[in-house]
Design a protein around this motif. Sequence first.
Motif, PDB file in Angstrom:
ATOM      1  N   HIS A 131       0.832  -1.199   0.000  1.00  9.50           N
ATOM      2  CA  HIS A 131       0.000   0.000   0.000  1.00  9.50           C
ATOM      3  C   HIS A 131       0.869   1.252   0.000  1.00  9.50           C
ATOM      4  O   HIS A 131       2.072   1.204   0.271  1.00  9.50           O
ATOM      5  N   CYS A 132       0.221   2.386  -0.280  1.00 14.35           N
ATOM      6  CA  CYS A 132       0.945   3.644  -0.465  1.00 14.35           C
ATOM      7  C   CYS A 132       1.144   4.422   0.827  1.00 14.35           C
ATOM      8  O   CYS A 132       1.624   5.563   0.790  1.00 14.35           O
ATOM      9  N   GLY A 133       0.764   3.851   1.962  1.00 10.66           N
ATOM     10  CA  GLY A 133       0.909   4.543   3.229  1.00 10.66           C
ATOM     11  C   GLY A 133       1.043   3.577   4.385  1.00 10.66           C
ATOM     12  O   GLY A 133       1.003   2.344   4.211  1.00 10.66           O
ATOM     13  N   LEU A 134       1.189   4.144   5.560  1.00  4.48           N
ATOM     14  CA  LEU A 134       1.296   3.336   6.769  1.00  4.48           C
ATOM     15  C   LEU A 134      -0.034   2.667   7.086  1.00  4.48           C
ATOM     16  O   LEU A 134      -1.097   3.224   6.833  1.00  4.48           O
ATOM     17  N   ILE A 135       0.032   1.471   7.672  1.00  2.59           N
ATOM     18  CA  ILE A 135      -1.165   0.693   7.976  1.00  2.59           C
ATOM     19  C   ILE A 135      -1.372   0.637   9.484  1.00  2.59           C
ATOM     20  O   ILE A 135      -0.431   0.403  10.244  1.00  2.59           O
ATOM     21  N   ARG A 136      -2.618   0.867   9.916  1.00  2.00           N
ATOM     22  CA  ARG A 136      -3.002   0.670  11.307  1.00  2.00           C
ATOM     23  C   ARG A 136      -4.392   0.052  11.319  1.00  2.00           C
ATOM     24  O   ARG A 136      -5.311   0.565  10.700  1.00  2.00           O
ATOM     25  N   ASN A 137      -4.498  -1.078  12.000  1.00  2.00           N
ATOM     26  CA  ASN A 137      -5.778  -1.793  12.085  1.00  2.00           C
ATOM     27  C   ASN A 137      -6.375  -2.054  10.701  1.00  2.00           C
ATOM     28  O   ASN A 137      -7.587  -1.937  10.499  1.00  2.00           O
ATOM     29  N   GLY A 138      -5.506  -2.394   9.775  1.00  3.22           N
ATOM     30  CA  GLY A 138      -5.963  -2.745   8.438  1.00  3.22           C
ATOM     31  C   GLY A 138      -6.358  -1.589   7.549  1.00  3.22           C
ATOM     32  O   GLY A 138      -6.885  -1.798   6.455  1.00  3.22           O
ATOM     33  N   GLU A 139      -6.111  -0.349   8.003  1.00  2.00           N
ATOM     34  CA  GLU A 139      -6.470   0.839   7.236  1.00  2.00           C
ATOM     35  C   GLU A 139      -5.227   1.657   6.903  1.00  2.00           C
ATOM     36  O   GLU A 139      -4.300   1.753   7.716  1.00  2.00           O
ATOM     37  N   VAL A 140      -5.214   2.240   5.714  1.00  4.25           N
ATOM     38  CA  VAL A 140      -4.125   3.135   5.326  1.00  4.25           C
ATOM     39  C   VAL A 140      -4.314   4.468   6.051  1.00  4.25           C
ATOM     40  O   VAL A 140      -5.373   5.101   5.941  1.00  4.25           O
ATOM     41  N   GLN A 141      -3.290   4.881   6.780  1.00  6.38           N
ATOM     42  CA  GLN A 141      -3.346   6.095   7.593  1.00  6.38           C
ATOM     43  C   GLN A 141      -2.858   7.294   6.788  1.00  6.38           C
ATOM     44  O   GLN A 141      -1.767   7.270   6.224  1.00  6.38           O
ATOM     45  N   ASN A 142      -3.666   8.332   6.724  1.00  2.22           N
ATOM     46  CA  ASN A 142      -3.321   9.501   5.926  1.00  2.22           C
ATOM     47  C   ASN A 142      -2.232  10.353   6.569  1.00  2.22           C
ATOM     48  O   ASN A 142      -1.112  10.463   6.053  1.00  2.22           O
ATOM     49  N   ASP A 143      -2.538  10.974   7.688  1.00  3.85           N
ATOM     50  CA  ASP A 143      -1.634  11.984   8.248  1.00  3.85           C
ATOM     51  C   ASP A 143      -0.277  11.429   8.668  1.00  3.85           C
ATOM     52  O   ASP A 143       0.752  12.072   8.401  1.00  3.85           O
ATOM     53  N   PRO A 144      -0.192  10.243   9.309  1.00  5.15           N
ATOM     54  CA  PRO A 144       1.130   9.711   9.637  1.00  5.15           C
ATOM     55  C   PRO A 144       1.985   9.404   8.408  1.00  5.15           C
ATOM     56  O   PRO A 144       3.214   9.382   8.485  1.00  5.15           O
ATOM     57  N   THR A 145       1.328   9.180   7.252  1.00  9.93           N
ATOM     58  CA  THR A 145       2.069   8.887   6.018  1.00  9.93           C
ATOM     59  C   THR A 145       2.721  10.132   5.433  1.00  9.93           C
ATOM     60  O   THR A 145       3.750  10.040   4.751  1.00  9.93           O
ATOM     61  N   LEU A 146       2.158  11.306   5.710  1.00 11.39           N
ATOM     62  CA  LEU A 146       2.631  12.534   5.077  1.00 11.39           C
ATOM     63  C   LEU A 146       4.099  12.796   5.354  1.00 11.39           C
ATOM     64  O   LEU A 146       4.848  13.237   4.470  1.00 11.39           O
ATOM     65  N   GLU A 147       4.540  12.542   6.581  1.00 10.54           N
ATOM     66  CA  GLU A 147       5.949  12.774   6.920  1.00 10.54           C
ATOM     67  C   GLU A 147       6.867  11.918   6.055  1.00 10.54           C
ATOM     68  O   GLU A 147       7.902  12.389   5.576  1.00 10.54           O
ATOM     69  N   LEU A 148       6.481  10.659   5.827  1.00  9.66           N
ATOM     70  CA  LEU A 148       7.333   9.756   5.044  1.00  9.66           C
ATOM     71  C   LEU A 148       7.324  10.129   3.557  1.00  9.66           C
ATOM     72  O   LEU A 148       8.366  10.040   2.886  1.00  9.66           O
ATOM     73  N   ILE A 149       6.186  10.554   3.059  1.00  9.40           N
ATOM     74  CA  ILE A 149       6.112  11.008   1.673  1.00  9.40           C
ATOM     75  C   ILE A 149       6.992  12.244   1.490  1.00  9.40           C
ATOM     76  O   ILE A 149       7.743  12.359   0.507  1.00  9.40           O
ATOM     77  N   ALA A 150       6.914  13.174   2.436  1.00 11.19           N
ATOM     78  CA  ALA A 150       7.721  14.387   2.356  1.00 11.19           C
ATOM     79  C   ALA A 150       9.207  14.062   2.436  1.00 11.19           C
ATOM     80  O   ALA A 150      10.019  14.625   1.686  1.00 11.19           O
ATOM     81  N   ARG A 151       9.580  13.149   3.322  1.00 13.55           N
ATOM     82  CA  ARG A 151      10.996  12.746   3.441  1.00 13.55           C
ATOM     83  C   ARG A 151      11.490  12.104   2.145  1.00 13.55           C
ATOM     84  O   ARG A 151      12.641  12.302   1.740  1.00 13.55           O
ATOM     85  N   THR A 152      10.616  11.336   1.501  1.00 11.46           N
ATOM     86  CA  THR A 152      10.986  10.709   0.226  1.00 11.46           C
ATOM     87  C   THR A 152      11.263  11.768  -0.836  1.00 11.46           C
ATOM     88  O   THR A 152      12.276  11.716  -1.546  1.00 11.46           O
ATOM     89  N   ALA A 153      10.383  12.738  -0.940  1.00 10.39           N
ATOM     90  CA  ALA A 153      10.569  13.812  -1.920  1.00 10.39           C
ATOM     91  C   ALA A 153      11.860  14.579  -1.642  1.00 10.39           C
ATOM     92  O   ALA A 153      12.617  14.908  -2.575  1.00 10.39           O
ATOM     93  N   LEU A 154      12.123  14.867  -0.372  1.00  5.93           N
ATOM     94  CA  LEU A 154      13.347  15.598  -0.018  1.00  5.93           C
ATOM     95  C   LEU A 154      14.583  14.790  -0.386  1.00  5.93           C
ATOM     96  O   LEU A 154      15.563  15.339  -0.922  1.00  5.93           O
ATOM     97  N   SER A 155      14.567  13.486  -0.140  1.00  3.10           N
ATOM     98  CA  SER A 155      15.728  12.654  -0.479  1.00  3.10           C
ATOM     99  C   SER A 155      15.968  12.639  -1.979  1.00  3.10           C
ATOM    100  O   SER A 155      17.123  12.597  -2.432  1.00  3.10           O
ATOM    101  N   HIS A 156      14.915  12.689  -2.760  1.00  4.04           N
ATOM    102  CA  HIS A 156      15.065  12.750  -4.223  1.00  4.04           C
ATOM    103  C   HIS A 156      15.659  14.094  -4.646  1.00  4.04           C
ATOM    104  O   HIS A 156      16.537  14.147  -5.521  1.00  4.04           O
ATOM    105  N   ALA A 157      15.161  15.172  -4.052  1.00  3.82           N
ATOM    106  CA  ALA A 157      15.690  16.500  -4.381  1.00  3.82           C
ATOM    107  C   ALA A 157      17.167  16.603  -4.004  1.00  3.82           C
ATOM    108  O   ALA A 157      17.976  17.148  -4.766  1.00  3.82           O
ATOM    109  N   ARG A 158      17.535  16.087  -2.860  1.00  3.01           N
ATOM    110  CA  ARG A 158      18.938  16.104  -2.427  1.00  3.01           C
ATOM    111  C   ARG A 158      19.832  15.322  -3.381  1.00  3.01           C
ATOM    112  O   ARG A 158      21.007  15.643  -3.551  1.00  3.01           O
TER     113      ARG A 158
END
Length: 329
Positions: A131-158
């Motif tokens: 899945h495209c985000g973090l999982i909790r209780n079988g559901e994809v979590q929106n807000d906790p995923t945002l930090e990891l998505i942002a970190r991924t974008a930053l690592s690509h820019a770097r």
Amino acid sequence: MECQFHRGRRLRRTETLRAMFRETRLTASDLVQPYFVLEHENPEVEKPIGSMPGQYQLGLSALVETVRKAVDTGLQSVLLFGIPKEKDERGSQAYAEEGIVQQAVRELKETFPELVVVTDVCLCEYTSHGHCGLIRNGEVQNDPTLELIARTALSHARSGADIVAPSDMMDGRVAAIRDILDKDGYSHVPIISYAVKYASSFYGPFREAAESTPSFGDRRSYQMDVANAREGLREATADLDEGADALMVKPALPYLDILRDLRERFDCPLAAYQVSGEFSMIKAAAKEGWLDPIATALESLTAIKRAGADLIFSYFTTELLEKELIPLR
């Protein structure tokens, strides 16, 4: 009085006349070639993708050599997807400094400084659950995923990416990416947002290519319902408000009406993704002799541009360039 009628054929009589009055033109700068880069002990590995004839998972060295040949024929921009050796629940290789996409970006920019390198920003290729985000209780979590998505974008820019393109469809991810890029000195890096991305059946071959099939459920809770059009305008508006520089519609051909709606509503650059299923259907029909694959590819790409796309992501890009079927400018 003699009856008069419109003689449209006057402007279609010869190829020269047809070209002179052609309204929509494809060039190399309109097209982006996606590549799948594979973390592998053999960097020269080329693994054919069974459901996408002519496409490969490429080791790092193989990627560079494949792109070198394409650049020689006029390739101007690429989109990178990464396939790591190890996956975990948090998709940690997506934002690792030595992740496979980060390595690929550095290699490509060092070798081809003028090549525009776009990176797909998502977790699905890197998570053990697909899945495209973090999982909790079988559901994809929106807000906790945002930090990891942002970190991924930053690592690509770097690593040197020219453009980052978030495809995860988490609410608020464009704002999170814009914030982290600006704070870390990458305000010059644009964001192409997969703003209007449908939960489509046309992604099937891609999931083989990217090894990203979900281990449970599906992505309909975060990708858009295929029946909705007005929702796409809301998604597009939200991403522009959050700082997106360009918007993408995905898939392309089944959603030309959506692309046209966005073109009429917004003045920003628009991209469309001719996805794996669109590519593979043409290839499969061509194998049976039912249609001409190149003519069909050109027709479908022209339709996508005519509907309003400024930029088209297509697996046909390098094939068309090799056959010198589209001008470089």
